[in-house]
Enzyme design. Sequence first.
Site, PDB file in Angstrom:
ATOM      1  N   GLY A   1       0.994  -1.364   0.004  1.00 54.03           N
ATOM      2  CA  GLY A   1       0.256   0.117  -0.121  1.00 54.03           C
ATOM      3  C   GLY A   1       0.764   1.099   0.090  1.00 54.03           C
TER       4      GLY A   1
ATOM      5  CD  GLU B   1       0.520  -9.237   1.629  1.00 50.68           C
ATOM      6  OE1 GLU B   1      -0.448  -8.418   1.110  1.00 50.68           O
ATOM      7  OE2 GLU B   1       0.106 -10.104   2.111  1.00 50.68           O
TER       8      GLU B   1
ATOM      9  N   GLY C   1       3.831  -3.561  -3.794  1.00 46.45           N
ATOM     10  CA  GLY C   1       3.952  -3.885  -5.187  1.00 46.45           C
ATOM     11  C   GLY C   1       4.191  -2.517  -5.726  1.00 46.45           C
TER      12      GLY C   1
ATOM     13  NE  ARG D   1      -2.533   2.957 -11.367  1.00 42.05           N
ATOM     14  CZ  ARG D   1      -2.588   4.145 -10.957  1.00 42.05           C
ATOM     15  NH1 ARG D   1      -2.194   5.310 -11.766  1.00 42.05           N
ATOM     16  NH2 ARG D   1      -3.136   4.524  -9.770  1.00 42.05           N
TER      17      ARG D   1
ATOM     18  CE1 TYR E   1      -8.464   1.538  -9.757  1.00 45.38           C
ATOM     19  CE2 TYR E   1      -6.742   1.686 -11.217  1.00 45.38           C
ATOM     20  CZ  TYR E   1      -7.541   0.819 -10.605  1.00 45.38           C
ATOM     21  OH  TYR E   1      -7.609  -0.398 -10.450  1.00 45.38           O
TER      22      TYR E   1
ATOM     23  CB  CYS F   1     -14.209   2.860 -30.552  1.00 45.54           C
ATOM     24  SG  CYS F   1     -13.305   2.856 -32.152  1.00 45.54           S
ATOM     25  CD  GLU F   2     -15.133   2.502 -24.319  1.00 45.45           C
ATOM     26  OE1 GLU F   2     -15.865   3.162 -23.211  1.00 45.45           O
ATOM     27  OE2 GLU F   2     -15.604   1.228 -24.342  1.00 45.45           O
TER      28      GLU F   2
ATOM     29  CE1 TYR G   1      -1.792  -3.408  -8.752  1.00 41.47           C
ATOM     30  CE2 TYR G   1      -0.701  -1.557  -7.887  1.00 41.47           C
ATOM     31  CZ  TYR G   1      -0.892  -2.657  -7.702  1.00 41.47           C
ATOM     32  OH  TYR G   1      -0.920  -3.518  -6.655  1.00 41.47           O
TER      33      TYR G   1
HETATM   34  N1  LLP Z   1      -1.430  -7.080  -0.615  1.00 42.30           N
HETATM   35  C1  LLP Z   1      -2.792  -7.093  -1.124  1.00 42.30           C
HETATM   36  C2  LLP Z   1      -3.467  -8.049  -0.414  1.00 42.30           C
HETATM   37  C3  LLP Z   1      -3.313  -6.289  -2.025  1.00 42.30           C
HETATM   38  O1  LLP Z   1      -4.520  -6.211  -2.236  1.00 42.30           O
HETATM   39  C4  LLP Z   1      -2.582  -5.309  -2.709  1.00 42.30           C
HETATM   40  C5  LLP Z   1      -3.222  -4.491  -3.681  1.00 42.30           C
HETATM   41  C6  LLP Z   1      -1.134  -5.129  -2.377  1.00 42.30           C
HETATM   42  C7  LLP Z   1      -0.721  -6.090  -1.551  1.00 42.30           C
HETATM   43  C8  LLP Z   1      -0.249  -4.395  -3.115  1.00 42.30           C
HETATM   44  O2  LLP Z   1      -0.441  -3.038  -2.950  1.00 42.30           O
HETATM   45  P1  LLP Z   1       0.410  -1.865  -3.506  1.00 42.30           P
HETATM   46  O3  LLP Z   1       1.841  -2.167  -2.804  1.00 42.30           O
HETATM   47  O4  LLP Z   1       0.800  -2.079  -4.902  1.00 42.30           O
HETATM   48  O5  LLP Z   1      -0.063  -0.802  -3.055  1.00 42.30           O
HETATM   49  N2  LLP Z   1      -4.930  -1.235  -9.615  1.00 42.30           N
HETATM   50  C9  LLP Z   1      -4.675  -0.275  -8.794  1.00 42.30           C
HETATM   51  C10 LLP Z   1      -4.247  -0.641  -7.470  1.00 42.30           C
HETATM   52  C11 LLP Z   1      -5.006  -1.865  -6.835  1.00 42.30           C
HETATM   53  C12 LLP Z   1      -4.354  -2.460  -5.493  1.00 42.30           C
HETATM   54  C13 LLP Z   1      -4.870  -3.924  -5.258  1.00 42.30           C
HETATM   55  N3  LLP Z   1      -4.159  -4.321  -4.233  1.00 42.30           N
HETATM   56  C14 LLP Z   1      -4.115   0.784  -9.302  1.00 42.30           C
HETATM   57  O6  LLP Z   1      -3.740   0.881 -10.456  1.00 42.30           O
HETATM   58  O7  LLP Z   1      -3.808   1.910  -8.579  1.00 42.30           O
END
Ligand code: LLP
Length: 416
Positions: free
Chosen positions: A239, A273, A275, A312, A316, A343-344, A371
């Site tokens: 997150g 975790e 990402g 994105r 969002y 086409c959107e 993402y």
């Molecule tokens: N752990 C869990 C259980 C999650 O659901 C997620 C992300 C992460 C870790 C990793 O979160 P991060 O560190 O990447 O914030 N597609 C969206 C983001 C969706 C995130 C979903 N879960 C975007 O492009 O902003």
Amino acid sequence: MSEFNYKDGLLNAEGVSLAEIARQFGTPCYVYSRKAIEDSWLEFDTALKQQKHLVCYAVKANSNIGLLNILAKLGSGFDIVSIGEMERVLHAGGRPDKIVFSGVGKREDEMRAALKAGIKCFNVESINELVRLNDVAGEMHMHAPVSLRVNPDVDAKTHPYIATGLKENKFGIAFQNAIAAYEIASALPNITIKGIDCHIGSQITTLEPFKDALLKVLELIEQLKQLEITFEHIDLGGGLGITYENEVPPARRDYIQTILTTLNNTKLELIIEPGRSIVGNAGVLLTKVEYLNNSQDHNFAIVDAAMNDLIRPSLYDGWHNIKRVVEAATVEEELYDVVGPVCETGDFLGKNRSLPLEPGDLLAVCSAGAYGFSMASNYNSRPRVSEIMVDGNQVHEIRKRESTEDLMNGESLLPK
Ligand code: LLP
């Protein structure tokens, strides 16, 4: 420190110009920096060196096996949400005993595959899932290692689609039901309680929500101790946000320091975790201007990348910086909506961008490493683009551009 900088008037990824990459591989394509990925992962890992820990990269952010392989070589763990992601991790050299499996809808076959592979932990999100996992493990004469994902009901102050830690979200076991859920788990014969888990959302740019969630989790751990339910680890999810425009998220090491201070010398293993904060700013989407369409009150730059390549902005309202690859321009700046050929009306990569543009110009859509490709689709029968990993002065094509034959793979005509 970004690995995407201008050198001699050209935007480079590490030591290679994006213009050269476009010439060699065509556009659109994603371009990643190995150094940026490694440095971000190592910053988390190093900040945690005093604590037993595991940095589990969230595969959903970018699941290319070339990229996963770089992280596996560093010793990374992985957070997965499907068996597809598990297969990728294993193929990329990740260790099964460093995999945690999150997600609200795990199927029986997925549970079986993950048990067979010997993953570290299932992050279980409901009592019904717990019961199903116990049954599946029982049939296999195994014990499933489990963390319960609790929902701490804290406001991550992020986009509503990516906030997950509020009680109205579908994720995790409601805080007030957590103790009962742990009591059920401890009574199930084929479940082994390993830890506790929470993840409150994504693109979080302040430390308070993380601290609030952790304090609630620690409180719960104390209560469970009284019931003689104990753990080996705490998983705090991912997150941590990145800078897209002018957000100022906490530095990775400050985020870790806050967690460590709040943890107050617990001996439990800490799992995170991340990402986006590992790969987000380690990648750009390289695209070319096809047409300029200037009407009286609006200028459009129609580029060869679109919402199917990077969703994105459309989904969002995500803001991504858009830069020229060749720094200097011979024309004046104008205000453009940078849009794709889909086409959107919602197909845009950026709106109201002040850029000097001519057809044929190359643009880099920044902060697209997370993402980006992983959410790409074939909408409008557009082949998914290639992915390029830059490593110093070297360039590796870690995914080939799809062909139109690829798109029809598996489809068939009716016999008559
Ligand atoms: N752990 C869990 C259980 C999650 O659901 C997620 C992300 C992460 C870790 C990793 O979160 P991060 O560190 O990447 O914030 N597609 C969206 C983001 C969706 C995130 C979903 N879960 C975007 O492009 O902003």
